[in-house]
Design a protein around this motif. Structure first.
Motif, PDB file in Angstrom:
ATOM      1  N   ILE A   1      99.478 105.237  59.716  1.00 52.24           N
ATOM      2  CA  ILE A   1      99.425 105.883  61.021  1.00 52.24           C
ATOM      3  C   ILE A   1      98.322 105.200  61.812  1.00 52.24           C
ATOM      4  CG2 ILE A   1      99.032 108.052  62.257  1.00 52.24           C
ATOM      5  CD1 ILE A   1      99.931 109.475  59.644  1.00 52.24           C
ATOM      6  N   SER A   2      98.622 104.776  63.014  1.00 51.24           N
ATOM      7  CA  SER A   2      97.644 104.090  63.861  1.00 51.24           C
ATOM      8  C   SER A   2      97.366 104.916  65.101  1.00 51.24           C
ATOM      9  CB  SER A   2      98.155 102.704  64.247  1.00 51.24           C
ATOM     10  OG  SER A   2      98.227 101.884  63.108  1.00 51.24           O
ATOM     11  N   GLU A   3      96.379 104.478  65.867  1.00 54.84           N
ATOM     12  CA  GLU A   3      95.928 105.251  67.015  1.00 54.84           C
ATOM     13  C   GLU A   3      95.754 104.382  68.247  1.00 54.84           C
ATOM     14  OE1 GLU A   3      91.883 106.577  66.341  1.00 54.84           O
ATOM     15  OE2 GLU A   3      91.268 104.569  65.793  1.00 54.84           O
ATOM     16  N   TYR A   4      95.772 105.053  69.375  1.00 58.14           N
ATOM     17  CA  TYR A   4      95.372 104.451  70.634  1.00 58.14           C
ATOM     18  C   TYR A   4      94.632 105.536  71.402  1.00 58.14           C
ATOM     19  CZ  TYR A   4      95.394 101.647  74.833  1.00 58.14           C
ATOM     20  OH  TYR A   4      94.985 100.911  75.925  1.00 58.14           O
ATOM     21  N   VAL A   5      93.374 105.303  71.734  1.00 54.91           N
ATOM     22  CA  VAL A   5      92.541 106.290  72.413  1.00 54.91           C
ATOM     23  C   VAL A   5      92.482 105.940  73.894  1.00 54.91           C
ATOM     24  CG1 VAL A   5      90.256 107.347  72.508  1.00 54.91           C
ATOM     25  CG2 VAL A   5      91.175 106.598  70.307  1.00 54.91           C
ATOM     26  N   MET A   6      92.776 106.917  74.734  1.00 58.54           N
ATOM     27  CA  MET A   6      92.782 106.729  76.188  1.00 58.54           C
ATOM     28  C   MET A   6      91.801 107.707  76.827  1.00 58.54           C
ATOM     29  SD  MET A   6      96.922 106.484  76.396  1.00 58.54           S
ATOM     30  CE  MET A   6      97.140 107.712  75.113  1.00 58.54           C
ATOM     31  N   PRO A   7      90.514 107.344  76.893  1.00 57.96           N
ATOM     32  CA  PRO A   7      89.505 108.292  77.353  1.00 57.96           C
ATOM     33  C   PRO A   7      89.573 108.649  78.830  1.00 57.96           C
ATOM     34  CG  PRO A   7      88.528 106.151  76.951  1.00 57.96           C
ATOM     35  CD  PRO A   7      89.940 106.068  76.495  1.00 57.96           C
ATOM     36  N   SER A   8      90.170 107.830  79.657  1.00 59.21           N
ATOM     37  CA  SER A   8      90.211 108.166  81.081  1.00 59.21           C
ATOM     38  C   SER A   8      91.322 109.151  81.409  1.00 59.21           C
ATOM     39  CB  SER A   8      90.355 106.903  81.933  1.00 59.21           C
ATOM     40  OG  SER A   8      91.547 106.243  81.624  1.00 59.21           O
ATOM     41  N   ILE A   9      92.178 109.484  80.439  1.00 63.32           N
ATOM     42  CA  ILE A   9      93.249 110.440  80.729  1.00 63.32           C
ATOM     43  C   ILE A   9      92.791 111.887  80.497  1.00 63.32           C
ATOM     44  CG2 ILE A   9      95.553 111.198  80.020  1.00 63.32           C
ATOM     45  CD1 ILE A   9      96.302 108.295  79.719  1.00 63.32           C
ATOM     46  N   PRO A  10      92.116 112.332  79.557  1.00 62.40           N
ATOM     47  CA  PRO A  10      91.786 111.882  78.205  1.00 62.40           C
ATOM     48  C   PRO A  10      92.891 112.284  77.231  1.00 62.40           C
ATOM     49  CG  PRO A  10      90.635 113.915  78.650  1.00 62.40           C
ATOM     50  CD  PRO A  10      91.426 113.587  79.896  1.00 62.40           C
ATOM     51  N   ALA A  11      93.224 111.366  76.337  1.00 67.62           N
ATOM     52  CA  ALA A  11      94.288 111.629  75.368  1.00 67.62           C
ATOM     53  C   ALA A  11      94.185 110.646  74.207  1.00 67.62           C
ATOM     54  CB  ALA A  11      95.648 111.478  76.045  1.00 67.62           C
ATOM     55  N   ILE A  12      94.870 110.991  73.129  1.00 68.87           N
ATOM     56  CA  ILE A  12      95.030 110.067  72.011  1.00 68.87           C
ATOM     57  C   ILE A  12      96.515 109.930  71.726  1.00 68.87           C
ATOM     58  CG2 ILE A  12      92.791 110.473  70.933  1.00 68.87           C
ATOM     59  CD1 ILE A  12      94.125 112.440  69.037  1.00 68.87           C
ATOM     60  N   PHE A  13      96.874 108.798  71.216  1.00 66.14           N
ATOM     61  CA  PHE A  13      98.263 108.506  70.874  1.00 66.14           C
ATOM     62  C   PHE A  13      98.281 108.080  69.410  1.00 66.14           C
ATOM     63  CE2 PHE A  13     101.794 105.347  70.769  1.00 66.14           C
ATOM     64  CZ  PHE A  13     102.834 106.230  71.037  1.00 66.14           C
ATOM     65  N   LEU A  14      98.956 108.846  68.559  1.00 68.26           N
ATOM     66  CA  LEU A  14      99.100 108.510  67.145  1.00 68.26           C
ATOM     67  C   LEU A  14     100.536 108.091  66.910  1.00 68.26           C
ATOM     68  CD1 LEU A  14      97.172 111.492  65.515  1.00 68.26           C
ATOM     69  CD2 LEU A  14      96.316 109.246  66.169  1.00 68.26           C
ATOM     70  N   TYR A  15     100.713 107.044  66.129  1.00 68.41           N
ATOM     71  CA  TYR A  15     102.054 106.536  65.898  1.00 68.41           C
ATOM     72  C   TYR A  15     102.172 105.934  64.503  1.00 68.41           C
ATOM     73  CZ  TYR A  15      99.854 102.076  67.087  1.00 68.41           C
ATOM     74  OH  TYR A  15      99.032 100.976  67.122  1.00 68.41           O
ATOM     75  N   ALA A  16     103.408 105.913  64.015  1.00 66.86           N
ATOM     76  CA  ALA A  16     103.692 105.274  62.728  1.00 66.86           C
ATOM     77  C   ALA A  16     103.678 103.777  62.957  1.00 66.86           C
ATOM     78  CB  ALA A  16     105.041 105.735  62.193  1.00 66.86           C
ATOM     79  N   SER A  17     102.841 103.072  62.207  1.00 63.26           N
ATOM     80  CA  SER A  17     102.724 101.629  62.423  1.00 63.26           C
ATOM     81  C   SER A  17     103.871 100.860  61.782  1.00 63.26           C
ATOM     82  CB  SER A  17     101.381 101.115  61.924  1.00 63.26           C
ATOM     83  OG  SER A  17     101.167 101.497  60.594  1.00 63.26           O
ATOM     84  N   SER A  18     104.763 101.562  61.126  1.00 64.92           N
ATOM     85  CA  SER A  18     105.954 100.945  60.558  1.00 64.92           C
ATOM     86  C   SER A  18     107.139 101.243  61.471  1.00 64.92           C
ATOM     87  CB  SER A  18     106.225 101.529  59.172  1.00 64.92           C
ATOM     88  OG  SER A  18     107.477 101.118  58.705  1.00 64.92           O
ATOM     89  N   THR A  19     108.099 100.358  61.510  1.00 65.76           N
ATOM     90  CA  THR A  19     109.281 100.593  62.347  1.00 65.76           C
ATOM     91  C   THR A  19     110.454 101.142  61.541  1.00 65.76           C
ATOM     92  OG1 THR A  19     109.972  98.297  62.038  1.00 65.76           O
ATOM     93  CG2 THR A  19     108.664  98.823  64.010  1.00 65.76           C
ATOM     94  N   GLU A  20     110.204 101.511  60.307  1.00 66.44           N
ATOM     95  CA  GLU A  20     111.269 102.093  59.494  1.00 66.44           C
ATOM     96  C   GLU A  20     111.677 103.434  60.067  1.00 66.44           C
ATOM     97  OE1 GLU A  20     110.122 102.238  55.415  1.00 66.44           O
ATOM     98  OE2 GLU A  20     109.325 100.214  55.477  1.00 66.44           O
ATOM     99  N   HIS A  21     112.956 103.756  59.949  1.00 67.42           N
ATOM    100  CA  HIS A  21     113.486 104.984  60.520  1.00 67.42           C
ATOM    101  C   HIS A  21     112.790 106.211  59.940  1.00 67.42           C
ATOM    102  CE1 HIS A  21     116.287 107.560  62.568  1.00 67.42           C
ATOM    103  NE2 HIS A  21     116.571 108.168  61.423  1.00 67.42           N
TER     104      HIS A  21
END
Length: 176
Positions: free
Chosen positions: A75-95
């Motif tokens: 599981i990977s992340e992307y932090v967006m402090p100016s919104i503020p929000a975080i985005f968590l996603y599966a770093s694999s593209t498997e279904h």
């Protein structure tokens, strides 16, 4: 931020007006500070917001694996402090990976957040960990592949507070 006293010298946003609050974050959080993951964040307000969101992201990533069946390092992340929000996603593209994250958000969001709040209250290295600046490998650190900033700008006290009263808890907990 206001409870911690971090808004000195900065105009406070109207927290009742969602539009004003969004505009305040866009105007006051300096995303240019976040371009180099290995350099410290110089702007105090940006550092405060980023540390809170990044710490929250890691806490949620650590408990997500038990809720959706994915390894926490996938599981990977992307932090967006100016919104503020975080985005968590599966770093694999498997279904299956994508389906696990979808199910987690769709049907298990409340149990997941409750488990995360309970989990982050204690660290195996407390009381040392909660008194140190930052976070240790036992409570918030993730693999460097999963973390967007190599485990920098993490502090569990932003989530649970400190017993000295300098940092108020973001997550109020019935588990304490």
């Amino acid at each position: 931020l206001d409870e911690k006293g971090s808004l000195r010298g900065v105009e406070r946003p109207d927290t009742d007006d969602e539009s004003d609050l969004k505009e305040w974050f866009l105007e006051n959080v300096d995303t240019n500070e976040l371009r180099d993951q290995y350099s410290p964040i110089e702007d105090d307000l940006t550092r405060e917001v980023y540390t809170l969101l990044h710490s929250m992201s890691h806490a949620l990533m650590r408990t997500a694996s038990g809720q959706c069946g994915l390894d926490s390092n996938s599981i990977s992340e992307y932090v967006m402090p100016s919104i503020p929000a975080i985005f968590l996603y599966a770093s694999s593209t498997e279904h299956f990976s994508l389906g696990g994250m979808h199910t987690l958000f769709k049907t298990r969001i409340h149990p997941w957040v409750d488990e995360t709040i309970a989990d982050v209250q204690q660290c195996v290295y407390d009381p040392v960990c909660v008194h140190e600046d930052g976070a240790c490998h036992a409570c918030l650190h993730m693999s460097e592949v999963a973390c967007e900033s190599a485990n920098g700008s993490l502090d569990r006290r932003y989530l649970v507070g400190d017993d000295r009263g300098r940092i108020p808890a973001f997550w109020e907990s019935e588990y304490v």
